[in-house]
Motif scaffolding. Structure first.
Motif, PDB file in Angstrom:
ATOM      1  N   UNK A 196      35.187  82.197  81.388  1.00 57.18           N
ATOM      2  CA  UNK A 196      36.071  81.031  82.021  1.00 57.18           C
ATOM      3  C   UNK A 196      36.366  80.798  84.180  1.00 57.18           C
ATOM      4  N   UNK A 197      35.641  79.527  84.475  1.00 58.00           N
ATOM      5  CA  UNK A 197      35.507  79.354  85.836  1.00 58.00           C
ATOM      6  C   UNK A 197      37.247  80.301  86.775  1.00 58.00           C
ATOM      7  N   UNK A 198      37.324  80.228  86.024  1.00 63.24           N
ATOM      8  CA  UNK A 198      38.709  80.741  86.680  1.00 63.24           C
ATOM      9  C   UNK A 198      39.372  82.410  86.414  1.00 63.24           C
ATOM     10  N   UNK A 199      38.028  83.129  86.122  1.00 58.32           N
ATOM     11  CA  UNK A 199      37.803  84.043  85.892  1.00 58.32           C
ATOM     12  C   UNK A 199      39.092  85.244  84.698  1.00 58.32           C
ATOM     13  N   UNK A 200      39.348  84.394  83.895  1.00 56.13           N
ATOM     14  CA  UNK A 200      40.410  84.105  83.011  1.00 56.13           C
ATOM     15  C   UNK A 200      39.343  85.243  81.435  1.00 56.13           C
TER      16      UNK A 200
END
Length: 584
Positions: A196-200
């Motif tokens: 995921x783009x937010x690193x999650x």
């Protein structure tokens, strides 16, 4: 604990749980958390003592808790179906293997797939319903606990979502859900999603609906967090098998409910023939959702379903022109029918479906009160309807308009604290959970939940598209009107209705007459209760012989020192607050 469960930064000790966003589903979560903290209580206690202050007194004064009977260890053996499971098999779906529930759980990106696989293995052994399969017998379907999770759960999958666009990811997740086999397995699938783009990261769970409900989502989410952070799981609560047996016993001992349900099912509404199915969405703003959850219930001492169903009654009236509309209502089904059973942490499909009649009155206030009173009068929140139907007491068809409020799915995620976002159920799309070929008879199937601080309602409609649009626009407007009206009344002072008092057959007109007589000069009626047999004798004597003072008791006290009259009066005022009989 209350603040965490409700997702609020602050809760006062006198705040009513059901007026600040709590509902029957969240009460199950609250009890689960309190039990983990060492308190012994059942869900019904929250309804009896809905503030922190009241609950503290109950927990402090309570005697030894009723012995909870809960099967432990790895369960095996066959047993019958709950009414909702029987309903599923009675529908004869075109694609019964593709009738699922799924949800996404946000997890820390640092957790690897191996740890997740180990936790899921533990989960399958702990929650026995996750090892169930279903067998067709000469007496109908039975469910059977397997002693091993082999074949019941599909192997854990892992995918990097950055390699997929939205359409291809939807196809991927849908494909995993099309092949569940309730005869042999698998019946559920877990997928570890990264990139995921937010690193999650996410953990997708997809289950055949036969073994899961929305309350179970929270249980599984909590248990995965515990297992993946090195914590152990508590002893099991009562099993799904025990609950199935209890519901069967309930039907055998509550045949007297038949007359109630026959009355509700009278005079079905004439509705148009089904058209091609299509979907619509409604949503409130974050501000309106906050008002709904935390302010509006103070207007008439309501719960959220009272307000939602009042708005639905108005929308149906506007759409079909009928003031009295029967609908099918879904509930979580985990009602207090046996003090020895606790299913607050039991995974399975407990849902109840039962008919209710929504009646529009002369004005909004009366409609809201009528809706609230109707819901409070339902025996055991509808559990008996399905139980009696399954026992063959009647062969009934439920109304083709259905409503289900799933509660708050992401409590506490409205803030921007990233750490607080992990271990929460997200609003991410989970793929196609139900095959389009499984076309039921419902003209309107309405499901609502609060996610990301917003009430969202999905409508699967088989009405004409123009009529669907009219319904959704009317429902949206009615929701906003009900919220505004209830919040205004809350600010002016909440209004109590008959169900707020533990008095049988107390009508609204009788309550208003009592309030007019005894609620003058700004006073309010705190409680109404029947006179005991001796008091009734006193009353009859007074009515027959009003001049006789036989039961008038006077006590003369001699004080041998000066009295501070103001302090003396204040002492008696405080005494009357402590002893309610002095205010009776």
């Amino acid at each position: 604990i209350w603040q965490e469960v409700l997702g609020l930064e602050q809760v006062g000790i006198h705040d009513n749980f059901f007026r600040i966003g709590g509902d029957s589903i969240i009460s199950i979560q609250l009890v689960s958390r309190l039990r983990r903290a060492g308190f012994e209580l059942q869900v019904k206690v929250i309804f009896d003592a809905p503030t922190v202050a009241q609950l503290a007194v109950v927990l402090e004064q309570s005697q030894a808790a009723a012995l909870i009977v809960a099967e432990q260890g790895t369960l095996t053996g066959s047993f019958g179906l709950l009414p909702i499971q029987q309903w599923f098999f009675d529908q004869h779906w075109a694609a019964p293997q593709h009738w699922n529930q799924a949800f996404m759980l946000r997890i820390p990106a640092s957790i690897d797939t191996t740890a997740i696989a180990d936790a899921i293995q533990h989960l399958a052994q702990y929650h026995d319903s996750l090892r169930c399969r279903f067998e067709a017998t000469s007496q109908g379907y039975q469910q059977h606990y397997r002693d091993s999770d082999h074949g019941i759960m599909a192997p854990l999958q892992q995918h990097d979502v950055s390699r997929y666009d939205d359409d291809s990811l939807h196809t991927l997740l849908s494909d995993y859900q099309r092949g569940f086999d309730y005869h042999q397995g698998p019946l559920w699938q877990a997928i570890h999603l990264t990139g995921y783009a937010d690193g999650s990261a996410r953990l997708l769970f997809a289950f055949h609906h036969l073994i899961i409900d929305a309350v179970s989502w929270r249980i599984i989410s909590d248990d995965m967090q515990a297992l993946l952070t090195g914590q152990s799981l508590p002893d099991k609560t009562s099993s799904y098998r025990q609950w199935t047996q209890a519901v069967q016993q309930y039907a055998e001992t509550h045949v007297d409910e038949t007359a109630y349900w026959a009355d509700v099912l009278r005079d079905p509404m004439t509705l148009p023939a089904p058209q091609q199915p299509h979907t619509a969405q409604l949503r409130l703003s974050n501000a309106q959702t906050t008002r709904l959850l935390q302010q509006a219930n103070g207007g008439y001492h309501t719960e959220i379903n009272d307000l939602l169903l009042t708005a639905l009654a108005l929308a149906l009236h506007d759409t079909f022109g009928e003031a009295d509309c029967p609908i099918t209502l879904e509930g979580h089904g985990r009602e207090a029918i046996d003090p020895t059973l606790d299913v607050s942490r039991t995974v399975g499909w407990f849902t109840t479906m039962y008919p209710v009649r929504l009646a529009v009155q002369a004005d909004l206030a009366d409609t809201l009160i009528a809706t609230k009173e109707m819901l409070r009068a339902i025996p055991r929140k509808g559990l008996g309807f399905g139980a009696l139907s399954q026992q063959g007491v009647w062969d009934s068809t439920l109304p083709p308009i259905s409503f289900n409020y799933l509660g708050q799915l992401d409590n506490g995620t409205a803030n921007n604290n990233r750490d607080g976002m992990d271990w929460q159920i997200t609003a991410d799309a989970c793929g196609e959970m139900v095959s389009p070929s499984n076309r039921g008879d419902l003209l309107l199937n309405i499901n609502g939940a609060v996610q990301q601080g917003v009430l969202q309602l999905s409508v699967l409609s088989q009405l004409d598209p123009t009529q669907t649009q009219r319904f959704t626009e009317s429902f949206q407007a009615a929701l906003e009107t009900v919220i505004d009206h209830s919040c205004t009344q809350a600010k002016a002072g909440g209004i109590k209705t008959p169900s707020d008092y533990s008095v049988k057959n107390l009508s609204l007109s009788r309550l208003r007459a009592l309030e007019s007589c005894y609620g003058a000069a700004g006073n309010t009626i705190a409680a109404i209760y029947p006179a005991n047999s001796l008091q009734q004798g006193f009353i009859v004597h007074q009515l027959r012989q009003p001049e006789d003072d036989a039961y008038r008791v006077q006590l003369l006290l001699d004080y041998h020192h000066a009295l501070d009259i103001n302090a003396y009066q204040e002492a008696w005022r405080l005494a009357s607050q402590r002893y309610p009989i002095l205010r009776t």
